[in-house]
Write an enzyme that holds these catalytic residues in place. Structure first.
Site, PDB file in Angstrom:
ATOM      1  CG  HIS A   1      24.345   4.862  17.003  1.00  0.00           C
ATOM      2  ND1 HIS A   1      25.696   4.868  16.702  1.00  0.00           N
ATOM      3  CD2 HIS A   1      23.694   5.148  15.840  1.00  0.00           C
ATOM      4  CE1 HIS A   1      25.846   5.125  15.411  1.00  0.00           C
ATOM      5  NE2 HIS A   1      24.647   5.304  14.868  1.00  0.00           N
TER       6      HIS A   1
ATOM      7  CE  LYS B   1      41.839  22.815  31.949  1.00  0.00           C
ATOM      8  NZ  LYS B   1      42.961  22.510  32.863  1.00  0.00           N
TER       9      LYS B   1
ATOM     10  N   GLY C   1      55.390  18.914  30.765  1.00  0.00           N
ATOM     11  CA  GLY C   1      54.470  18.077  31.553  1.00  0.00           C
ATOM     12  C   GLY C   1      53.053  18.587  31.343  1.00  0.00           C
ATOM     13  CB  VAL C   2      49.991  18.132  33.395  1.00  0.00           C
ATOM     14  CG1 VAL C   2      48.518  18.339  33.185  1.00  0.00           C
ATOM     15  CG2 VAL C   2      50.283  16.672  33.613  1.00  0.00           C
TER      16      VAL C   2
ATOM     17  N   GLY D   1      57.092  21.588  37.570  1.00  0.00           N
ATOM     18  CA  GLY D   1      56.572  20.869  38.731  1.00  0.00           C
ATOM     19  C   GLY D   1      56.148  21.805  39.848  1.00  0.00           C
TER      20      GLY D   1
ATOM     21  N   GLY E   1      38.628  28.115  47.394  1.00  0.00           N
ATOM     22  CA  GLY E   1      38.676  27.578  46.022  1.00  0.00           C
ATOM     23  C   GLY E   1      40.088  27.115  45.686  1.00  0.00           C
TER      24      GLY E   1
ATOM     25  CB  THR F   1      46.040  25.917  43.248  1.00  0.00           C
ATOM     26  OG1 THR F   1      46.910  26.389  44.265  1.00  0.00           O
ATOM     27  CG2 THR F   1      46.760  25.927  41.914  1.00  0.00           C
TER      28      THR F   1
ATOM     29  CB  ALA G   1      55.361  24.432  33.183  1.00  0.00           C
TER      30      ALA G   1
HETATM   31  P1  NAI Z   1      55.119  17.903  35.722  1.00  0.00           P
HETATM   32  O1  NAI Z   1      55.937  17.152  36.701  1.00  0.00           O
HETATM   33  O2  NAI Z   1      53.910  17.279  35.134  1.00  0.00           O
HETATM   34  O3  NAI Z   1      56.049  18.353  34.490  1.00  0.00           O
HETATM   35  C1  NAI Z   1      57.262  19.057  34.646  1.00  0.00           C
HETATM   36  C2  NAI Z   1      58.149  18.719  33.485  1.00  0.00           C
HETATM   37  O4  NAI Z   1      59.291  19.587  33.520  1.00  0.00           O
HETATM   38  C3  NAI Z   1      58.663  17.293  33.518  1.00  0.00           C
HETATM   39  O5  NAI Z   1      58.260  16.618  32.344  1.00  0.00           O
HETATM   40  C4  NAI Z   1      60.177  17.468  33.627  1.00  0.00           C
HETATM   41  O6  NAI Z   1      60.873  16.471  32.927  1.00  0.00           O
HETATM   42  C5  NAI Z   1      60.401  18.853  33.030  1.00  0.00           C
HETATM   43  N1  NAI Z   1      61.675  19.503  33.442  1.00  0.00           N
HETATM   44  C6  NAI Z   1      62.200  19.575  34.686  1.00  0.00           C
HETATM   45  N2  NAI Z   1      63.404  20.232  34.654  1.00  0.00           N
HETATM   46  C7  NAI Z   1      63.638  20.606  33.366  1.00  0.00           C
HETATM   47  C8  NAI Z   1      64.687  21.311  32.688  1.00  0.00           C
HETATM   48  N3  NAI Z   1      65.772  21.785  33.323  1.00  0.00           N
HETATM   49  N4  NAI Z   1      64.583  21.509  31.357  1.00  0.00           N
HETATM   50  C9  NAI Z   1      63.502  21.024  30.685  1.00  0.00           C
HETATM   51  N5  NAI Z   1      62.481  20.358  31.280  1.00  0.00           N
HETATM   52  C10 NAI Z   1      62.538  20.144  32.603  1.00  0.00           C
HETATM   53  O7  NAI Z   1      54.769  19.284  36.449  1.00  0.00           O
HETATM   54  P2  NAI Z   1      53.775  20.438  36.029  1.00  0.00           P
HETATM   55  O8  NAI Z   1      53.383  20.307  34.608  1.00  0.00           O
HETATM   56  O9  NAI Z   1      54.428  21.691  36.463  1.00  0.00           O
HETATM   57  O10 NAI Z   1      52.497  20.135  36.927  1.00  0.00           O
HETATM   58  C11 NAI Z   1      52.607  20.167  38.357  1.00  0.00           C
HETATM   59  C12 NAI Z   1      51.550  19.329  39.006  1.00  0.00           C
HETATM   60  O11 NAI Z   1      50.256  19.858  38.762  1.00  0.00           O
HETATM   61  C13 NAI Z   1      51.561  17.914  38.498  1.00  0.00           C
HETATM   62  O12 NAI Z   1      51.588  17.044  39.597  1.00  0.00           O
HETATM   63  C14 NAI Z   1      50.270  17.766  37.755  1.00  0.00           C
HETATM   64  O13 NAI Z   1      49.703  16.478  37.907  1.00  0.00           O
HETATM   65  C15 NAI Z   1      49.374  18.829  38.360  1.00  0.00           C
HETATM   66  N6  NAI Z   1      48.456  19.352  37.347  1.00  0.00           N
HETATM   67  C16 NAI Z   1      47.540  18.528  36.785  1.00  0.00           C
HETATM   68  C17 NAI Z   1      46.706  18.981  35.789  1.00  0.00           C
HETATM   69  C18 NAI Z   1      45.749  18.042  35.155  1.00  0.00           C
HETATM   70  O14 NAI Z   1      45.666  16.910  35.583  1.00  0.00           O
HETATM   71  N7  NAI Z   1      45.017  18.469  34.122  1.00  0.00           N
HETATM   72  C19 NAI Z   1      46.770  20.354  35.308  1.00  0.00           C
HETATM   73  C20 NAI Z   1      47.790  21.119  35.939  1.00  0.00           C
HETATM   74  C21 NAI Z   1      48.576  20.623  36.921  1.00  0.00           C
END
Ligand code: NAI
Length: 486
Positions: free
Chosen positions: A463, A67, A197-198, A289, A55, A57, A287
């Site tokens: 509709h 969710k 981020g996300v 990345g 399964g 992450t 969070a």
């Molecule tokens: P992300 O790359 O989306 O966001 C990380 C954020 O941290 C960025 O906006 C960055 O600017 C910020 N950041 C970095 N260093 C910083 C600092 N020193 N101070 C303040 N902010 C800082 O990464 P995230 O949210 O951890 O997600 C990781 C991966 O998991 C992504 O590739 C995402 O697409 C995927 N994911 C997707 C989901 C969805 O599509 N629903 C849900 C969860 C994860």
């Protein structure tokens, strides 16, 4: 992905002996387990090596448990707002332990489902940690023993892990990642989330809705930087209404322990370096990345090439690595870190292994973000499209003009379709609002198959339903929306 049928079993040759497989897959997330089922279904002898539960992450520490918690927050919010819908509810409270137990049950049920699917398809699941020994041999290490298995083809699908900022205090006890956030036994009073981020924003809404005081620190000038600013702004406003405090253009620089035991996060103006007031929280969620999981895998030892930035195994469009019989799929390739991308890459890898030539097509990858309101996008964003051509057309329709959204009491947000000027072909679309993550399916189909706005506008939509907002946005991109004055 191109459709092009092959002979069952492909050209895998004679049936392998014990401990020998046609395909061995390391990692049982949505990339690995889907590839295993798909391969086995076509007659290949498949081994799936997984050190945890199948399964990955997504199912155990990501998409699904978050969710399940989002659902708890939706129920709670609706109950709190009961009076808006002509109902009375008193003394509404969150029982966090029960919400977490429900989340665990949902995950356990799905894990069981995946296990039974693997068994029914005849996939050999090897519970242990896999390490590549050479291009056809994998060592599988369990607590008790180490065994070697051999395979004609190998697929690496080991996923990714959370990154931690290399700043002072980042390893403190109260500094958690998303996995630990999903294992909390009690709700903290307050939480600082580094990264808007996300992951950061999904958790910000979950915890804020459950009553935690949440502060988000985001380095860039916008939260959810990958999406168009108008969508991000909608969620930004909603986050503020939900009591989430957000600092953008702010770089977290260190974490200290305060006298009251809370973690104090120091941050500065991202561009000028000017120190900003510190914020504190009982927990700090990092969070910022994720990175491909390569540790102890033997990737470099067997000579697999990595991407230029050393993040991710280098693959071509067929998911083949620099070694002919070794493929890599999912987050470990460092491409789009999305479960559905991993699964599709798995199908492409298996097809190519079994002799059906096909390539991965990234033009229509939907993105679904479970904030409140939800966001979803596919294909080109308005910003990207306008960078390529100033002449693109944008059809927009607000949920405030959609009957179903009004009955739901969720009329915030809009649908936006981007079309090519000459052909009217839909090249992208994004939605912020109720049901956005489900609605994106129709737009994805349109982008994938190059449907025109007119074709969508001439399709009868039931509709009263939310997809009518897509229908109206298609009309808006053509000659004007029907239920909009201008
Ligand atoms: P992300 O790359 O989306 O966001 C990380 C954020 O941290 C960025 O906006 C960055 O600017 C910020 N950041 C970095 N260093 C910083 C600092 N020193 N101070 C303040 N902010 C800082 O990464 P995230 O949210 O951890 O997600 C990781 C991966 O998991 C992504 O590739 C995402 O697409 C995927 N994911 C997707 C989901 C969805 O599509 N629903 C849900 C969860 C994860």
């Amino acid at each position: 992905m191109q459709e092009d049928r092959i002979t069952v079993g492909g050209d895998l040759g004679p049936v392998p002996g014990p401990g020998e497989y046609d395909i061995a897959i390391v990692g049982g997330g949505p990339g690995g387990y889907v590839a295993a089922i798909y391969g086995a279904r076509q007659g290949a002898r498949v081994a799936l090596i997984e050190k945890d539960t199948p399964g990955g992450t997504c199912l155990t520490r990501g998409c699904i448990p978050t969710k399940a918690l989002v659902r708890t927050t939706e129920v709670y919010k609706t109950m709190q707002e009961a009076v808006r819908y002509g109902c009375r509810g008193e003394n509404i409270q969150v029982d966090f332990a029960r919400a977490m137990a429900r989340k665990n049950r949902v995950v356990a049920g799905l894990v069981k489902g995946v296990q039974s699917l693997l068994a029914k398809h005849g996939v050999t699941v090897l519970a242990g940690e896999g390490r590549l020994v050479d291009r056809q041999t994998i060592q599988v290490k369990t607590v008790e023993a180490e065994t070697l298995i051999r395979a004609k083809h190998i697929i690496v699908a080991t996923g990714s892990e959370s990154m931690r900022l290399p700043i002072d205090g980042a390893l403190g006890e109260d500094i958690i990642d998303s996995t630990q956030a999903l294992e909390l036994e009690e709700l903290p009073r307050s939480m600082v989330i580094i990264g808007g981020g996300v992951i950061g924003m999904e958790f910000a809404f979950i915890f804020a809705r459950l009553g935690v005081k949440v502060t988000v620190i985001e380095y860039l000038d916008q939260i959810l930087a990958l999406i168009d600013e108008d969508l991000s702004q909608e969620v930004f406003r909603s986050a503020r209404t939900a009591g989430i405090k957000i600092y953008t253009g702010a770089k977290a620089t260190s974490i200290m322990e305060g006298e009251d035991g809370e973690a104090i996060v120091a941050f500065e103006h991202a561009k000028t370096g000017e120190a900003l007031p510190m914020v504190s929280g009982e927990k700090v969620l990092m969070a910022v990345g994720r990175r491909p999981f390569l540790r102890g895998l033997g990737v470099t030892e067997i000579g697999l090439e990595l991407e230029a930035n050393s993040r991710g195994i280098k693959v071509d469009h067929t998911m083949q690595t620099s070694i002919e019989n070794v493929y890599a799929i999912g987050d470990v390739t460092g491409k789009l870190m999305l479960a559905h991308v991993a699964s599709h890459q798995g199908l492409v890898a298996i097809d190519n292994i079994l002799g059906r030539k096909c390539v991965m097509d990234y033009r229509a990858v939907p993105n679904a973000i479970f904030t409140d309101p939800e966001i979803a996008a596919v294909g080109m964003s308005e910003k990207e499209a306008k960078t390529l051509s100033k002449a693109v057309r944008v059809g927009r329709f607000p949920f405030a003009g959609n009957g179903k959204a009004l009955t739901l009491g969720m009329s915030r947000g809009f649908v936006k379709l981007i079309t090519e000027p000459d052909t009217g072909v839909i090249i992208g679309g994004s939605i912020v609002g109720p049901g956005a993550t489900d609605l994106i399916g129709e737009v994805t189909l349109a982008v994938q198959h190059r449907l025109t706005a007119e074709q969508v506008a001439r399709t009868i939509h039931a509709h009263p339903t939310l997809p009518e907002a897509i229908f109206e946005a298609a009309w808006a991109a053509e000659s004007g929306a029907l239920h909009l004055a201008d």
